[in-house]
Design a protein around this motif. Structure first.
Motif, PDB file in Angstrom:
ATOM      1  N   SER A 201       3.489   3.990  29.377  1.00 28.73           N
ATOM      2  CA  SER A 201       2.162   4.346  28.845  1.00 28.73           C
ATOM      3  C   SER A 201       1.239   3.137  28.793  1.00 28.73           C
ATOM      4  N   VAL A 202       1.774   1.975  28.419  1.00 31.36           N
ATOM      5  CA  VAL A 202       0.953   0.764  28.370  1.00 31.36           C
ATOM      6  C   VAL A 202       0.512   0.364  29.775  1.00 31.36           C
ATOM      7  N   GLN A 203       1.439   0.433  30.744  1.00 27.48           N
ATOM      8  CA  GLN A 203       1.077   0.117  32.122  1.00 27.48           C
ATOM      9  C   GLN A 203      -0.012   1.056  32.638  1.00 27.48           C
ATOM     10  N   THR A 204       0.113   2.329  32.279  1.00 26.03           N
ATOM     11  CA  THR A 204      -0.867   3.314  32.733  1.00 26.03           C
ATOM     12  C   THR A 204      -2.267   2.967  32.244  1.00 26.03           C
ATOM     13  N   MET A 205      -2.371   2.566  30.976  1.00 26.34           N
ATOM     14  CA  MET A 205      -3.683   2.194  30.431  1.00 26.34           C
ATOM     15  C   MET A 205      -4.274   1.006  31.190  1.00 26.34           C
ATOM     16  N   ARG A 206      -3.451   0.010  31.435  1.00 28.91           N
ATOM     17  CA  ARG A 206      -3.951  -1.176  32.144  1.00 28.91           C
ATOM     18  C   ARG A 206      -4.378  -0.832  33.570  1.00 28.91           C
ATOM     19  N   LEU A 207      -3.545  -0.037  34.252  1.00 29.11           N
ATOM     20  CA  LEU A 207      -3.849   0.301  35.643  1.00 29.11           C
ATOM     21  C   LEU A 207      -5.066   1.208  35.737  1.00 29.11           C
ATOM     22  N   MET A 208      -5.286   2.039  34.735  1.00 24.42           N
ATOM     23  CA  MET A 208      -6.490   2.863  34.711  1.00 24.42           C
ATOM     24  C   MET A 208      -7.733   1.973  34.707  1.00 24.42           C
ATOM     25  N   GLU A 209      -7.669   0.912  33.905  1.00 23.17           N
ATOM     26  CA  GLU A 209      -8.789  -0.032  33.880  1.00 23.17           C
ATOM     27  C   GLU A 209      -8.966  -0.706  35.247  1.00 23.17           C
ATOM     28  N   GLN A 210      -7.856  -1.201  35.795  1.00 21.92           N
ATOM     29  CA  GLN A 210      -7.931  -1.955  37.052  1.00 21.92           C
ATOM     30  C   GLN A 210      -8.492  -1.120  38.193  1.00 21.92           C
ATOM     31  N   HIS A 211      -8.146   0.168  38.217  1.00 19.66           N
ATOM     32  CA  HIS A 211      -8.549   1.017  39.343  1.00 19.66           C
ATOM     33  C   HIS A 211      -9.738   1.908  39.007  1.00 19.66           C
ATOM     34  N   ASP A 212     -10.302   1.705  37.805  1.00 18.46           N
ATOM     35  CA  ASP A 212     -11.536   2.386  37.413  1.00 18.46           C
ATOM     36  C   ASP A 212     -11.398   3.907  37.463  1.00 18.46           C
ATOM     37  N   LEU A 213     -10.374   4.415  36.808  1.00 19.90           N
ATOM     38  CA  LEU A 213     -10.177   5.854  36.685  1.00 19.90           C
ATOM     39  C   LEU A 213     -10.576   6.311  35.287  1.00 19.90           C
ATOM     40  N   THR A 214     -10.783   7.601  35.135  1.00 16.57           N
ATOM     41  CA  THR A 214     -11.060   8.180  33.820  1.00 16.57           C
ATOM     42  C   THR A 214      -9.755   8.699  33.212  1.00 16.57           C
ATOM     43  N   ILE A 215      -9.792   8.951  31.916  1.00 17.09           N
ATOM     44  CA  ILE A 215      -8.617   9.525  31.243  1.00 17.09           C
ATOM     45  C   ILE A 215      -8.289  10.889  31.834  1.00 17.09           C
ATOM     46  N   ASP A 216      -9.303  11.710  32.125  1.00 15.60           N
ATOM     47  CA  ASP A 216      -9.048  13.019  32.741  1.00 15.60           C
ATOM     48  C   ASP A 216      -8.351  12.869  34.086  1.00 15.60           C
ATOM     49  N   GLU A 217      -8.774  11.892  34.884  1.00 15.16           N
ATOM     50  CA  GLU A 217      -8.166  11.691  36.201  1.00 15.16           C
ATOM     51  C   GLU A 217      -6.713  11.241  36.074  1.00 15.16           C
ATOM     52  N   VAL A 218      -6.456  10.342  35.135  1.00 12.98           N
ATOM     53  CA  VAL A 218      -5.087   9.851  34.959  1.00 12.98           C
ATOM     54  C   VAL A 218      -4.168  10.967  34.461  1.00 12.98           C
ATOM     55  N   ASP A 219      -4.628  11.740  33.476  1.00 11.21           N
ATOM     56  CA  ASP A 219      -3.774  12.814  32.963  1.00 11.21           C
ATOM     57  C   ASP A 219      -3.571  13.918  33.994  1.00 11.21           C
ATOM     58  N   PHE A 220      -4.512  14.094  34.901  1.00 17.89           N
ATOM     59  CA  PHE A 220      -4.312  15.051  35.991  1.00 17.89           C
ATOM     60  C   PHE A 220      -3.202  14.561  36.916  1.00 17.89           C
ATOM     61  N   ILE A 221      -3.248  13.293  37.275  1.00 19.31           N
ATOM     62  CA  ILE A 221      -2.214  12.732  38.152  1.00 19.31           C
ATOM     63  C   ILE A 221      -0.862  12.700  37.444  1.00 19.31           C
ATOM     64  N   ASN A 222      -0.873  12.355  36.164  1.00 24.81           N
ATOM     65  CA  ASN A 222       0.377  12.173  35.425  1.00 24.81           C
ATOM     66  C   ASN A 222       0.861  13.431  34.713  1.00 24.81           C
ATOM     67  N   GLY A 223       0.349  14.585  35.091  1.00 24.04           N
ATOM     68  CA  GLY A 223       0.787  15.845  34.513  1.00 24.04           C
ATOM     69  C   GLY A 223       1.763  16.572  35.419  1.00 24.04           C
ATOM     70  N   PRO A 224       1.724  17.905  35.422  1.00 22.89           N
ATOM     71  CA  PRO A 224       2.648  18.688  36.255  1.00 22.89           C
ATOM     72  C   PRO A 224       2.609  18.324  37.729  1.00 22.89           C
ATOM     73  N   LEU A 225       1.487  17.769  38.192  1.00 21.80           N
ATOM     74  CA  LEU A 225       1.385  17.372  39.602  1.00 21.80           C
ATOM     75  C   LEU A 225       2.510  16.433  39.993  1.00 21.80           C
ATOM     76  N   THR A 226       2.891  15.525  39.095  1.00 25.96           N
ATOM     77  CA  THR A 226       3.968  14.577  39.397  1.00 25.96           C
ATOM     78  C   THR A 226       5.208  14.831  38.537  1.00 25.96           C
ATOM     79  N   GLY A 227       5.365  16.079  38.083  1.00 27.38           N
ATOM     80  CA  GLY A 227       6.598  16.455  37.405  1.00 27.38           C
ATOM     81  C   GLY A 227       6.670  16.045  35.948  1.00 27.38           C
TER      82      GLY A 227
END
Length: 767
Positions: A201-227
């Motif tokens: 979870s900590v890595q995800t927050m940092r990488l979201m910043e680095q790659h300029d994603l939104t919380i909605d975009e990250v939770d979409f990728i990290n939801g059922p789409l990736t198991g």
């Protein structure tokens, strides 16, 4: 040893939740906390129990089970734990108070009593300082996940001095009585799931910043789409509490020296009191009915959005390996984020697994059971292919850990029977006693019959299993055909009996195939629909008439036709988390597969044996449940409602469900004879008048629509045995009325609109 009574010291969220789960399993509990103020001896413990009794989602499987919990305080009532076989300590996360409590417990507990701590970070060796050898032999860590009822994982942390007997007793009780997936973890900070999960979870927050994603975009990728679960990363943090995440992260950083730093904007949320679900705002905020998402750059909320990521639609509905590979190969910032995230998560699991766990199986299960991952990290890597894993690590500038070098082409064998041990050898995956795995039966050639929607498998000892393979257990033509095939074959071959169940994690059955039903109705194929309903009724009643025992083992969603299949079994072996209901009114219908008939006969038969009983109470009870689409919130409540009978049983652990059902068949098989046909007294016009008046009153009060009046009237007509004078009716009489009412409602435009709306949205239309 048997664990017959449990003591829990600490009535906070975790302690009270553990007590509620134990009581739900039928085990008496003594719940203690510090004394209250102003002479209120049991205040904190009593308030903890009251709080957990009101929690949502519900902590108790049956609110009445709260009576099994007695409260008290640690100053006046500690000796009341003297007859407990297991005491769970869940007090403040500091060594001193815990050690002081153990010193007192050692003086009063019997020699066999287990003592465990629910700590998430204090080493066991620190906690047992000063305790006797006998105490240390029966001391372990038991790390439950919150809420204890719903999160399956239980990490058990034995010490080098823990006796094998203590470990075995607690493991068996955790699995069978509390329904847990038990994982043995080493005595290291964070154990397995939290150590890997918090890192992720900590890595995800940092990488979201680095790659300029939104919380909605990250939770979409990290939801059922990736198991992963729908709550993904940020919603999961909101549910747990951002203050808890900050505390656990800080503890792990201090204990391990590793970098678990959260971004400043996330720490600011904690300082501002935006802690997630419990404060109404965190990474998400609910404004009325609208969900809003934090803009992490500004600290403001905006309406939640469903991201449209180019290329995802091409693989979104494919199996997990293809979905993960698809995400890793996305162009632009989304693929770059996914590759960086997966690479770091895999690398961390590869590096830390030998330190945290006794084998890779424990790591995978900890993430699957603790965070609802579809596959743990080692299964993920096998799924996408280790060559792609190695390439992804190289591209992200990460080395290849020793464990990956040893793995060759996979961490698990293709048949799933062996796994890679940390020393590089291949070990056989143990099969727990009483657990039946359908995959193993299929691999061993145990498929007797199969089609696209269902299969008949050989469970051994003369017992067959009918497996639904349709999406969400939908009851289409293939499933119904397999039921008839199963009955004919089991009878012909003289087998002991039949179990009906399967292994889909979501639902036993979401009901009949409404798509085909709606299409036939709109095309006016009424003879075909009439025949289809007859076949469905013959299928459910055929289970009752079979010359061998039929045991249905439902779990999860058991709705509509799935409930009707269940109602017609000789016995039901239900999972504790079974949500059963006749929900047809939501789509403008009545239960047409024998469900209306069965509730009427079941409730009336209970009363008919008493001369003075008012049989209208049976009609009223069935009417209320069907009209309101009542659904149980657990297997225990299903018993109270009447969907399950006293002779039906409940399995706390889903892994044991099919094995338990098989044992029920073998118990019933010797000398089995199907139940005789039933006849009851139908009440006719008198009961119809009472029900119509109640329905009319609701309509006049504006609580139900005209179409809902029609639906309720059709239900009433069936339950009253039709209009006219009271009369004796057979099951077939009521089935005929049920079928006629079903087809009448299906022929209305408003019911067809309801069905279409539900198919499109998954919601109910009130028209």
């Amino acid at each position: 040893m048997r664990i017959r009574k449990i003591g829990v010291v600490g009535a906070g969220t975790m302690g009270a939740g553990i007590a509620a789960l134990a009581a739900s399993a039928g085990v008496p509990v003594r719940l203690l906390d510090i004394p209250g103020e102003d002479g209120d001896r049991g205040g904190p413990a009593r308030k903890g129990l009251e709080r957990i009794a009101k929690s949502k989602p519900a902590a108790f499987m049956d609110p009445d089970r709260a009576r099994l919990i007695q409260t008290g305080n640690t100053e006046d009532d500690l000796e009341s734990l003297a007859d407990c076989d297991w005491v769970v300590e869940a007090i403040i996360e500091q060594p001193g108070p815990k050690q002081a409590l153990y010193a007192r417990l050692e003086k009063i507990l019997p020699e066999h009593a287990l003592v465990t701590t629910n700590t998430s970070g204090i080493p066991m060796s620190v906690l047992t300082q000063g305790r006797s050898e006998s105490f240390r032999k029966r001391f372990l860590g038991t790390h439950f996940f919150n809420p204890p009822r719903y999160l399956r994982l239980l990490e058990i942390i034995p010490t080098p001095e823990t006796s094998p007997q203590a470990l075995a007793a607690l493991t068996e009780f955790g699995e069978r009585m509390m329904g847990k997936g038990v994982v043995l973890a080493k005595d290291v900070p964070g154990f397995i799931a939290n150590r890997i999960g918090v890192f992720g979870s900590v890595q995800t927050m940092r990488l979201m910043e680095q790659h300029d994603l939104t919380i909605d975009e990250v939770d979409f990728i990290n939801g059922p789409l990736t198991g992963r679960p729908k709550s993904a990363t940020f919603r999961t943090a909101d549910l747990s509490g951002l203050d808890i995440l900050k505390h656990v992260r800080g503890g792990l950083a201090e204990a391990t020296g590793e970098d678990f730093t959260m971004p400043q904007w996330a720490l600011d949320l904690v300082d501002q009191g935006r802690l997630g679900e419990k404060t109404g705002a965190g990474f998400y905020s609910k404004q009325g009915k609208q969900i809003q998402t934090l803009d992490w750059k500004t600290g403001e909320y905006r309406p939640q959005e469903k991201p449209e990521i180019p290329g995802v639609a091409e693989f979104a509905k494919k199996p997990l390996p293809e979905r993960i590979r698809g995400v890793l190969q996305l162009p632009g910032k989304y693929g770059a984020f996914a590759r960086a995230q997966f690479a770091r998560a895999w690398h961390y699991a590869l590096e830390k697994a030998p330190e945290l766990a006794y084998d890779i199986v424990a790591v995978d299960r900890a993430l699957e059971w603790g965070f609802a991952f579809e596959a743990g990290p080692f299964k993920q890597m096998d799924a996408v292919g280790l060559d792609l894993v190695r390439q992804t690590l190289r591209d992200e500038g990460l080395d290849e850990p020793a464990l990956l070098q040893k793995a060759g082409e996979g961490f698990y064998s293709e048949d799933g029977r062996t796994y890679l041990a940390f020393d590089g050898t291949r070990q056989t995956l143990p099969e727990p006693a009483g657990v039946v795995t359908l995959g193993a039966i299929r691999r061993a050639g145990g498929v007797l019959e199969e089609n696209a929607e269902a299969a008949l498998l050989d469970l051994g000892d003369g017992v067959a299993l009918l497996e639904f393979r349709s999406k969400m257990g939908t009851l289409g033509e293939g499933v119904l055909r397999m039921v008839h095939t199963a009955i004919e074959r089991i009878d012909r071959e003289g087998r002991a009996g039949l179990v009906i169940s399967h292994e889909d994690p979501r639902a036993f059955s979401a009901g009949a195939n409404l798509v085909a039903t709606l299409g036939a109705a709109r095309e006016g194929r009424w003879d075909e629909l009439d025949q289809n309903v007859r076949v469905f009724q013959e299928t459910t009643t055929g289970l009752r008439k079979a010359p061998f025992p039929v045991v249905v083992a439902p779990f999860g969603l058991t709705l509509g036709g799935g409930a009707e299949i269940t109602l017609h079994a000789d016995r039901v072996q239900a999972h504790a988390e079974t949500y059963i209901g006749l929900v047809e009114t939501g789509v403008g219908l009545l239960p047409g597969g024998g469900g209306t008939k069965e509730l009427l006969f079941r409730f009336t038969s209970e009363l008919q044996q008493y001369e003075e009983a008012d049989l209208f109470e049976a009609v009223r009870r069935a009417f209320g449940m069907i009209a309101m689409a009542t659904t149980s919130t657990s297997g225990l409540e299903a018993k109270k409602l009447g969907f399950l009978r006293e002779a039906d049983r409940i399995s706390m652990n889903r892994d044991h469900l099919i094995g338990d059902a098989k044992l029920r068949v073998l118990d019933l098989a010797p000398g089995y004879a199907p139940p005789p046909p039933r006849v009851i007294q139908a009440l006719g016009d008198r009961a119809m008048g009472n029900l119509r008046y109640g329905v009319w009153s609701l309509h006049e009060a504006g609580q139900i629509s005209e179409h809902e009046v029609m639906i309720a009237t059709e239900i009433a007509r069936v339950l009253c045995g039709g209009e006219g004078a009271p009369r004796q009716v057979t099951e077939q009489d009521v089935l005929d009325l049920e079928r006629e009412g079903f087809l009448r409602l299906l022929g209305t435009q408003k019911t067809q609109e309801r069905i279409e709306y539900t198919l499109k949205t998954g919601k109910t239309l009130r028209n």
